[in-house]
Design a protein around this motif. Structure first.
Motif, PDB file in Angstrom:
ATOM      1  N   ILE A   1      43.777  48.863  47.292  1.00 10.14           N
ATOM      2  CA  ILE A   1      43.967  47.071  47.409  1.00 10.14           C
ATOM      3  C   ILE A   1      42.961  46.245  47.606  1.00 10.14           C
ATOM      4  CG2 ILE A   1      45.880  45.797  48.233  1.00 10.14           C
ATOM      5  CD1 ILE A   1      47.392  48.595  49.048  1.00 10.14           C
ATOM      6  N   GLU A   2      42.797  46.206  49.195  1.00  7.22           N
ATOM      7  CA  GLU A   2      41.039  45.089  49.317  1.00  7.22           C
ATOM      8  C   GLU A   2      40.675  45.133  47.924  1.00  7.22           C
ATOM      9  OE1 GLU A   2      40.697  42.201  50.995  1.00  7.22           O
ATOM     10  OE2 GLU A   2      41.376  43.009  52.514  1.00  7.22           O
ATOM     11  N   ASP A   3      39.696  46.291  47.668  1.00  3.79           N
ATOM     12  CA  ASP A   3      39.183  46.198  46.261  1.00  3.79           C
ATOM     13  C   ASP A   3      39.549  45.275  44.900  1.00  3.79           C
ATOM     14  OD1 ASP A   3      36.648  46.392  45.560  1.00  3.79           O
ATOM     15  OD2 ASP A   3      37.733  47.750  44.089  1.00  3.79           O
ATOM     16  N   SER A   4      40.876  45.695  44.963  1.00  2.26           N
ATOM     17  CA  SER A   4      41.480  44.866  43.539  1.00  2.26           C
ATOM     18  C   SER A   4      41.901  43.489  44.379  1.00  2.26           C
ATOM     19  CB  SER A   4      42.912  45.502  43.527  1.00  2.26           C
ATOM     20  OG  SER A   4      42.862  47.108  42.957  1.00  2.26           O
ATOM     21  N   PHE A   5      41.916  42.907  44.799  1.00  2.00           N
ATOM     22  CA  PHE A   5      41.705  41.542  45.421  1.00  2.00           C
ATOM     23  C   PHE A   5      40.706  40.744  45.220  1.00  2.00           C
ATOM     24  CE2 PHE A   5      45.531  42.142  48.698  1.00  2.00           C
ATOM     25  CZ  PHE A   5      46.819  41.658  48.120  1.00  2.00           C
ATOM     26  N   ARG A   6      39.775  41.730  45.077  1.00  2.00           N
ATOM     27  CA  ARG A   6      38.379  40.722  44.943  1.00  2.00           C
ATOM     28  C   ARG A   6      38.211  41.433  43.947  1.00  2.00           C
ATOM     29  NH1 ARG A   6      37.035  43.796  49.698  1.00  2.00           N
ATOM     30  NH2 ARG A   6      36.579  45.625  48.676  1.00  2.00           N
ATOM     31  N   ARG A   7      38.722  41.801  42.944  1.00  2.00           N
ATOM     32  CA  ARG A   7      38.068  42.576  41.588  1.00  2.00           C
ATOM     33  C   ARG A   7      38.747  41.312  41.103  1.00  2.00           C
ATOM     34  NH1 ARG A   7      38.332  47.801  41.045  1.00  2.00           N
ATOM     35  NH2 ARG A   7      38.725  47.770  38.879  1.00  2.00           N
ATOM     36  N   GLY A   8      40.092  40.177  41.266  1.00  2.00           N
ATOM     37  CA  GLY A   8      41.243  40.012  40.789  1.00  2.00           C
ATOM     38  C   GLY A   8      42.166  40.457  40.045  1.00  2.00           C
ATOM     39  N   ILE A   9      42.294  42.032  40.281  1.00  2.00           N
ATOM     40  CA  ILE A   9      43.314  42.527  39.643  1.00  2.00           C
ATOM     41  C   ILE A   9      44.456  42.149  40.592  1.00  2.00           C
ATOM     42  CG2 ILE A   9      44.257  44.785  39.232  1.00  2.00           C
ATOM     43  CD1 ILE A   9      41.555  45.749  39.296  1.00  2.00           C
ATOM     44  N   LEU A  10      44.660  42.022  42.052  1.00  2.00           N
ATOM     45  CA  LEU A  10      45.719  41.717  42.541  1.00  2.00           C
ATOM     46  C   LEU A  10      45.504  39.628  43.021  1.00  2.00           C
ATOM     47  CD1 LEU A  10      46.279  44.020  44.695  1.00  2.00           C
ATOM     48  CD2 LEU A  10      47.276  43.937  42.611  1.00  2.00           C
ATOM     49  N   PRO A  11      46.907  39.188  42.896  1.00  2.00           N
ATOM     50  CA  PRO A  11      46.680  37.656  43.094  1.00  2.00           C
ATOM     51  C   PRO A  11      47.153  37.651  45.178  1.00  2.00           C
ATOM     52  CG  PRO A  11      48.890  38.106  42.166  1.00  2.00           C
ATOM     53  CD  PRO A  11      48.006  39.652  42.390  1.00  2.00           C
ATOM     54  N   ALA A  12      46.313  36.493  44.652  1.00  2.00           N
ATOM     55  CA  ALA A  12      46.715  36.177  46.491  1.00  2.00           C
ATOM     56  C   ALA A  12      48.502  36.315  46.872  1.00  2.00           C
ATOM     57  CB  ALA A  12      46.138  34.828  47.437  1.00  2.00           C
ATOM     58  N   THR A  13      49.491  36.012  46.218  1.00  2.00           N
ATOM     59  CA  THR A  13      50.283  35.950  46.653  1.00  2.00           C
ATOM     60  C   THR A  13      51.190  37.308  47.034  1.00  2.00           C
ATOM     61  OG1 THR A  13      51.872  35.904  43.976  1.00  2.00           O
ATOM     62  CG2 THR A  13      50.979  34.263  45.077  1.00  2.00           C
ATOM     63  N   VAL A  14      50.780  38.588  46.494  1.00  2.00           N
ATOM     64  CA  VAL A  14      51.451  39.889  47.155  1.00  2.00           C
ATOM     65  C   VAL A  14      50.778  40.117  48.511  1.00  2.00           C
ATOM     66  CG1 VAL A  14      50.950  42.412  46.422  1.00  2.00           C
ATOM     67  CG2 VAL A  14      50.356  40.624  44.975  1.00  2.00           C
ATOM     68  N   ARG A  15      52.538  40.077  48.390  1.00  2.00           N
ATOM     69  CA  ARG A  15      52.755  40.508  50.158  1.00  2.00           C
ATOM     70  C   ARG A  15      53.657  41.841  50.655  1.00  2.00           C
ATOM     71  NH1 ARG A  15      56.044  34.875  52.158  1.00  2.00           N
ATOM     72  NH2 ARG A  15      56.488  34.461  50.056  1.00  2.00           N
TER      73      ARG A  15
ATOM     74  N   PHE B   1      54.872  46.144  49.753  1.00  2.00           N
ATOM     75  CA  PHE B   1      53.622  47.057  48.456  1.00  2.00           C
ATOM     76  C   PHE B   1      54.561  46.968  47.305  1.00  2.00           C
ATOM     77  CE2 PHE B   1      53.904  51.676  46.894  1.00  2.00           C
ATOM     78  CZ  PHE B   1      52.751  52.427  47.725  1.00  2.00           C
ATOM     79  N   ALA B   2      55.526  46.490  47.473  1.00  2.00           N
ATOM     80  CA  ALA B   2      56.859  46.270  46.024  1.00  2.00           C
ATOM     81  C   ALA B   2      56.440  45.625  45.397  1.00  2.00           C
ATOM     82  CB  ALA B   2      58.440  46.228  46.840  1.00  2.00           C
ATOM     83  N   ASP B   3      55.632  44.443  45.822  1.00  2.00           N
ATOM     84  CA  ASP B   3      54.724  43.177  45.107  1.00  2.00           C
ATOM     85  C   ASP B   3      53.911  43.995  43.923  1.00  2.00           C
ATOM     86  OD1 ASP B   3      56.451  41.198  45.637  1.00  2.00           O
ATOM     87  OD2 ASP B   3      55.595  40.220  47.212  1.00  2.00           O
ATOM     88  N   LEU B   4      53.436  45.283  44.790  1.00  2.00           N
ATOM     89  CA  LEU B   4      52.328  45.772  43.902  1.00  2.00           C
ATOM     90  C   LEU B   4      52.727  46.040  42.932  1.00  2.00           C
ATOM     91  CD1 LEU B   4      50.276  47.449  46.633  1.00  2.00           C
ATOM     92  CD2 LEU B   4      49.233  45.568  45.913  1.00  2.00           C
ATOM     93  N   HIS B   5      53.708  46.147  42.595  1.00  2.00           N
ATOM     94  CA  HIS B   5      53.919  47.051  41.302  1.00  2.00           C
ATOM     95  C   HIS B   5      54.610  45.890  39.772  1.00  2.00           C
ATOM     96  CE1 HIS B   5      55.315  51.444  42.025  1.00  2.00           C
ATOM     97  NE2 HIS B   5      55.629  50.855  43.213  1.00  2.00           N
ATOM     98  N   ASP B   6      54.362  44.547  40.978  1.00  2.00           N
ATOM     99  CA  ASP B   6      54.240  43.853  39.105  1.00  2.00           C
ATOM    100  C   ASP B   6      53.027  43.447  38.268  1.00  2.00           C
ATOM    101  OD1 ASP B   6      56.919  43.303  39.882  1.00  2.00           O
ATOM    102  OD2 ASP B   6      56.289  41.177  40.911  1.00  2.00           O
ATOM    103  N   TYR B   7      51.828  43.975  39.093  1.00  2.00           N
ATOM    104  CA  TYR B   7      50.488  43.629  38.730  1.00  2.00           C
ATOM    105  C   TYR B   7      49.486  45.596  37.807  1.00  2.00           C
ATOM    106  CZ  TYR B   7      51.646  39.767  40.871  1.00  2.00           C
ATOM    107  OH  TYR B   7      52.280  38.242  41.041  1.00  2.00           O
ATOM    108  N   VAL B   8      50.172  46.736  38.890  1.00  2.00           N
ATOM    109  CA  VAL B   8      49.697  47.597  39.024  1.00  2.00           C
ATOM    110  C   VAL B   8      50.614  48.569  39.205  1.00  2.00           C
ATOM    111  CG1 VAL B   8      47.491  46.926  39.832  1.00  2.00           C
ATOM    112  CG2 VAL B   8      49.067  47.760  40.790  1.00  2.00           C
ATOM    113  N   ASP B   9      50.150  50.424  38.928  1.00  2.00           N
ATOM    114  CA  ASP B   9      50.772  50.934  39.906  1.00  2.00           C
ATOM    115  C   ASP B   9      50.636  51.455  41.314  1.00  2.00           C
ATOM    116  OD1 ASP B   9      52.316  53.497  40.505  1.00  2.00           O
ATOM    117  OD2 ASP B   9      51.739  55.013  38.275  1.00  2.00           O
TER     118      ASP B   9
END
Length: 98
Positions: free
Chosen positions: A18-32, A34-42
């Motif tokens: 998940i941290e790698d996904s943040f670094r790569r810009g796949i996930l925004p800093a607003t994710v807080r 596990f459920a929020d992750l589903h807005d961007y990835v499976d």
């Protein structure tokens, strides 16, 4: 089931992905959570990859595995919430993932 596969181990390995996904810009800093992750990835893929890397066949109908995944997801949510608040200089409210 692999006895080395604990909720803590699953959460830690998933957090690294998940941290790698943040670094790569796949996930925004607003994710807080596990459920929020589903807005961007499976989000379940983070858990599935841990099972795959441990050579454990994931059986969604197995109650022990379901409990293990649920515990890991809760730990990931706690970590994501803390990460969010550290990044934004805020303090989480007690007993909540917000």
């Amino acid at each position: 089931m692999n006895t080395n596969l604990t909720a803590e181990a699953i959460a830690l390995k998933a957090q690294a992905d998940i941290e790698d996904s943040f670094r790569r810009g796949i996930l925004p800093a607003t994710v807080r959570s596990f459920a929020d992750l589903h807005d961007y990835v499976d989000a379940n893929d983070y858990i599935i990859r841990v099972f795959d890397s441990a050579d454990v066949v994931l059986d969604w109908a197995d109650q022990d595995q379901a409990d293990l995944m649920s515990d890991a997801m809760e730990q990931i949510s706690i970590w994501l919430n803390a990460r969010y608040h550290r990044a934004h200089g805020t303090t989480p409210r007690a007993g909540r993932h917000s």
